[in-house]
Design an enzyme around this catalytic site. Structure first.
Site, short mmCIF file in Angstrom:
data_model
loop_
_atom_site.label_atom_id
_atom_site.label_comp_id
_atom_site.label_asym_id
_atom_site.label_seq_id
_atom_site.Cartn_x
_atom_site.Cartn_y
_atom_site.Cartn_z
N GLU A 166 -18.89 21.39 -15.96
CA GLU A 166 -19.14 19.98 -16.31
C GLU A 166 -18.23 19.06 -15.52
O GLU A 166 -18.65 17.97 -15.10
CB GLU A 166 -18.93 19.78 -17.81
CG GLU A 166 -19.98 20.47 -18.65
CD GLU A 166 -19.59 20.53 -20.11
OE1 GLU A 166 -20.38 20.08 -20.94
OE2 GLU A 166 -18.50 21.03 -20.42
N SER A 219 -13.62 24.74 -28.66
CA SER A 219 -13.70 23.46 -29.34
C SER A 219 -12.56 23.36 -30.34
O SER A 219 -12.18 24.36 -30.95
CB SER A 219 -15.05 23.35 -30.06
OG SER A 219 -14.96 22.44 -31.13
N LYS A 228 -8.04 3.82 2.03
CA LYS A 228 -7.24 5.03 1.82
C LYS A 228 -7.47 5.73 0.49
O LYS A 228 -7.66 6.94 0.44
CB LYS A 228 -5.76 4.70 1.99
CG LYS A 228 -5.42 4.56 3.45
CD LYS A 228 -4.12 3.87 3.68
CE LYS A 228 -4.17 3.13 4.99
NZ LYS A 228 -5.10 1.97 4.98
N THR A 258 -39.89 25.11 -10.90
CA THR A 258 -40.14 23.76 -10.38
C THR A 258 -40.41 22.91 -11.61
O THR A 258 -40.91 23.43 -12.63
CB THR A 258 -41.37 23.70 -9.44
OG1 THR A 258 -42.54 24.06 -10.18
CG2 THR A 258 -41.23 24.64 -8.25
N HIS A 259 -40.08 21.66 -11.56
CA HIS A 259 -40.23 20.76 -12.72
C HIS A 259 -39.55 21.32 -13.97
O HIS A 259 -39.98 21.05 -15.09
CB HIS A 259 -41.70 20.50 -13.05
CG HIS A 259 -42.52 20.09 -11.87
ND1 HIS A 259 -42.72 18.78 -11.52
CD2 HIS A 259 -43.16 20.84 -10.93
CE1 HIS A 259 -43.48 18.72 -10.41
NE2 HIS A 259 -43.75 19.96 -10.04
N ASN A 269 -2.69 -1.47 13.46
CA ASN A 269 -4.15 -1.28 13.36
C ASN A 269 -4.59 0.04 13.99
O ASN A 269 -5.43 0.76 13.45
CB ASN A 269 -4.89 -2.44 14.03
CG ASN A 269 -4.60 -3.76 13.33
OD1 ASN A 269 -4.00 -3.78 12.25
ND2 ASN A 269 -5.01 -4.86 13.94
N GLN A 326 -7.62 -1.86 4.40
CA GLN A 326 -6.56 -1.11 3.72
C GLN A 326 -7.13 -0.39 2.49
O GLN A 326 -6.55 0.58 2.01
CB GLN A 326 -5.42 -2.05 3.32
CG GLN A 326 -4.28 -1.37 2.61
CD GLN A 326 -3.09 -2.31 2.45
OE1 GLN A 326 -2.40 -2.62 3.42
NE2 GLN A 326 -2.85 -2.77 1.24
N SER A 359 0.82 -1.23 0.00
CA SER A 359 0.00 0.00 0.00
C SER A 359 0.84 1.27 0.00
O SER A 359 0.31 2.37 0.04
CB SER A 359 -0.94 0.01 1.21
OG SER A 359 -0.19 -0.05 2.42
N LYS A 390 -17.38 27.95 -30.27
CA LYS A 390 -17.78 27.40 -28.99
C LYS A 390 -17.07 28.03 -27.79
O LYS A 390 -15.89 28.36 -27.84
CB LYS A 390 -17.52 25.89 -28.96
CG LYS A 390 -18.41 25.07 -29.88
CD LYS A 390 -19.90 25.18 -29.57
CE LYS A 390 -20.29 24.46 -28.29
NZ LYS A 390 -20.15 22.99 -28.41
N TYR A 426 -10.21 -5.74 13.06
CA TYR A 426 -9.49 -5.33 11.85
C TYR A 426 -9.46 -6.47 10.85
O TYR A 426 -9.27 -7.65 11.20
CB TYR A 426 -8.05 -4.90 12.18
CG TYR A 426 -7.25 -4.55 10.93
CD1 TYR A 426 -7.34 -3.28 10.36
CD2 TYR A 426 -6.44 -5.50 10.30
CE1 TYR A 426 -6.65 -2.97 9.20
CE2 TYR A 426 -5.74 -5.20 9.14
CZ TYR A 426 -5.85 -3.93 8.60
OH TYR A 426 -5.16 -3.61 7.45
N ASN A 435 -17.28 26.60 -24.09
CA ASN A 435 -17.90 25.51 -23.34
C ASN A 435 -17.67 25.62 -21.83
O ASN A 435 -16.59 26.01 -21.39
CB ASN A 435 -17.35 24.17 -23.83
CG ASN A 435 -17.73 23.89 -25.27
OD1 ASN A 435 -18.82 24.28 -25.71
ND2 ASN A 435 -16.83 23.25 -26.00
N1 ARG Z 1 -1.35 -1.16 5.59
C1 ARG Z 1 -2.28 -1.60 6.57
C2 ARG Z 1 -3.63 -0.90 6.41
O1 ARG Z 1 -3.65 0.16 5.90
C3 ARG Z 1 -1.79 -1.30 7.93
C4 ARG Z 1 -2.37 -2.19 8.97
C5 ARG Z 1 -1.83 -3.54 8.81
N2 ARG Z 1 -2.31 -4.38 9.85
C6 ARG Z 1 -2.29 -5.70 9.72
N3 ARG Z 1 -2.78 -6.38 10.70
N4 ARG Z 1 -1.85 -6.28 8.65
O2 ARG Z 1 -4.66 -1.38 6.77
#
Ligand code: ARG
Length: 463
Positions: free
Chosen positions: A292, A279, A327, A157-158, A112, A324, A25, A285, A319, A287
């Site tokens: 948008e 365009s 993110k 409205t509408h 965690n 993961q 990650s 144009k 957990y 735009n």
């Molecule tokens: N990269 C992991 C996450 O974002 C960190 C936590 C990892 N914990 C584990 N028990 N493998 O969730």
């Protein structure tokens, strides 16, 4: 790959290359490095307070973390980094700086809780930024309202012309939406701003940390109450994604309105050259791409919200590595939120209203019909009767191609005895508007007061 791990003793064989790449990650969670370092520095102090680190060791680690923080700004910091995640990377960098001492930093700590802490620290800043940008947009809306204070537009409205309203009244409706978004972000922040460290992996730390002291160090409002909850909880991130989604929802509706209002068909708004594109084929144009894109990115943020929502659904306590996947949606939503808010403000600041066009649209349509029906009701005709009379008046006008302004007082009275000659003034949209003096209505005095209140609220929010 054979990178350093925060685990491995239990394994006779290393992970496959496929698994390492699949589970990595770092390429996205490196955005948490500032938060990870800040949290680790506070944790070093906590380890010092429980006697795991001496004062000197603690100071040494804090300094080393500062060094890593500086290094992380340099190009090449992540080059060749094949660490599993940002937490692993930071500890590896720490080892380079302080050797064996680095092995103590993770005492009684789990990734965690660390990941929960890092996201909270990161989100707190993002929410503060977003709230500032929301207020900037609200201020720009008020400015644009004041600039065309007396302009009249047909409200819809509408998607059909309904009743006349003041242009500032229309803009203040968006002001209210964004004011609620600001509240929702503040509400999300309250649940983000709680300190999770001390929870361990799920069962609570085996070291007697002063959790309140860690919270104070990191400027949290308080501490979390249950270690298992910390390990399995992403509600705070969902709160942020919901607040972001609703803000984007409002932005996309504003965008849609203005795409229409600036079209040749409406011709009310002239968008600035700064926020429009041409365009490659059609030379004429201009735009509304900025709007948008705001409308388009709204769908993307909804996607982030539903992505994490679905990820969390049905996860067994506590957990699970599924988490993961939190993110990228959080990061992307935060980026789109701040980007769209800045863009929207830029559009608002560069847009001009062609006052005559919406005024004409109001005059040529039958937005005055309700005003006439209400005038009859004020004069003693039961509303349903008045509604019917005006309905017939509109039907006849439409059949004869008559606009409200084509009627004379004599013709009106001749049409139905319930009409009085002075009711002819309601054929002008401005007249009916003046009757809507309730708080929250579109009468000029009400809107004037609403504008003053909006400016005051903004000043209060910005304190
Ligand atoms: N990269 C992991 C996450 O974002 C960190 C936590 C990892 N914990 C584990 N028990 N493998 O969730």
């Amino acid at each position: 790959m054979s990178s350093m791990k925060l685990w491995g003793g239990r394994f006779a064989e290393g992970p496959s290359e496929i698994f390492e790449q699949f589970s990595n990650s770092l390429r996205f969670d490196k955005r948490l490095i500032g938060a990870d370092i800040r949290g680790s520095q506070a944790f070093a102090k906590a380890l010092n307070r429980v006697g795991i680190l001496t004062g000197e060791e603690c100071a040494q680690l804090i300094e080393a973390f500062d060094g890593i923080s500086r290094d992380s700004q340099e190009a090449g910091f992540y080059q060749d980094a094949d660490d599993e995640d940002v937490h692993t990377l930071v500890i590896r960098k720490l080892k380079h700086r302080v050797g064996g001492l680095a092995d103590k930093i993770h005492t009684g700590r789990s990734r965690n809780e660390q990941v929960s802490l890092d996201i909270r620290l990161w989100l707190r800043d993002e929410i503060d930024l977003a709230r500032e940008l929301v207020r900037d947009l609200m201020a720009a809306l008020v400015d644009l309202a004041v600039k065309y204070k007396d302009a009249v537009i047909p409200g819809y409205t509408h998607m059909r012309r309904a009743q006349a309203v003041l242009w500032p009244h229309y803009l203040l409706s968006y002001f209210e939406m964004f004011a609620r978004d600001d509240e929702r972000l503040a509400d999300a922040r309250r649940r983000v701003n709680v300190m999770p460290l001390g929870s361990g992996a799920l069962a609570g730390s085996g070291f007697p940390f002063d959790r309140e002291a860690i919270a104070r160090d990191l400027e949290f409002d308080g501490i979390t109450r249950n270690s298992m909850d910390v390990s399995g909880d992403r509600d705070f991130a969902l709160d942020f994604l919901y607040a972001s989604s609703t803000t984007l929802l409002h932005l996309s509706r504003l965008a849609e309105d203005w795409i229409l209002y600036s079209s040749e068909e409406w011709g009310w708004l002239e968008l600035g050259d700064q926020v429009t594109s041409g365009s490659s084929l059609m030379p004429q144009k201009k735009n509304p791409d900025s709007l948008e894109l705001i409308r388009g990115k709204c769908g993307r943020v909804f996607g982030s919200f539903s992505s994490l929502y679905v990820t969390m659904k049905g996860l067994p306590m506590t957990y699970n590595r599924d988490m993961q996947e939190d993110k990228e949606p959080i990061f992307d939503a935060a980026d789109q939120l701040s980007g769209c808010l800045k863009m929207a403000r830029n559009v608002v600041e560069t847009t001009r209203l062609n006052v005559a066009r919406p005024a004409l649209a109001a005059e040529e349509s039958w937005v005055v019909a309700t005003d006439l029906a209400e005038a009859l009701a004020r004069n003693g005709t039961a509303f349903h009767q008045g509604h019917k009379i005006v309905g017939r008046l509109v039907l006849e006008s439409v059949q004869q191609g008559k606009k409200p302004s084509d009627w004379t007082a004599e013709e009106l009275v001749a049409f139905a005895p319930e009409f009085t000659a002075e009711m002819i003034r309601y054929m002008k949209p401005e007249e009916g508007m003046r009757t809507r003096r309730v708080v929250g209505g579109t009468a000029p005095e009400s809107v004037e007061r609403a504008l003053e209140a909006a400016a005051l609220r903004l000043a209060e929010l910005r304190k």
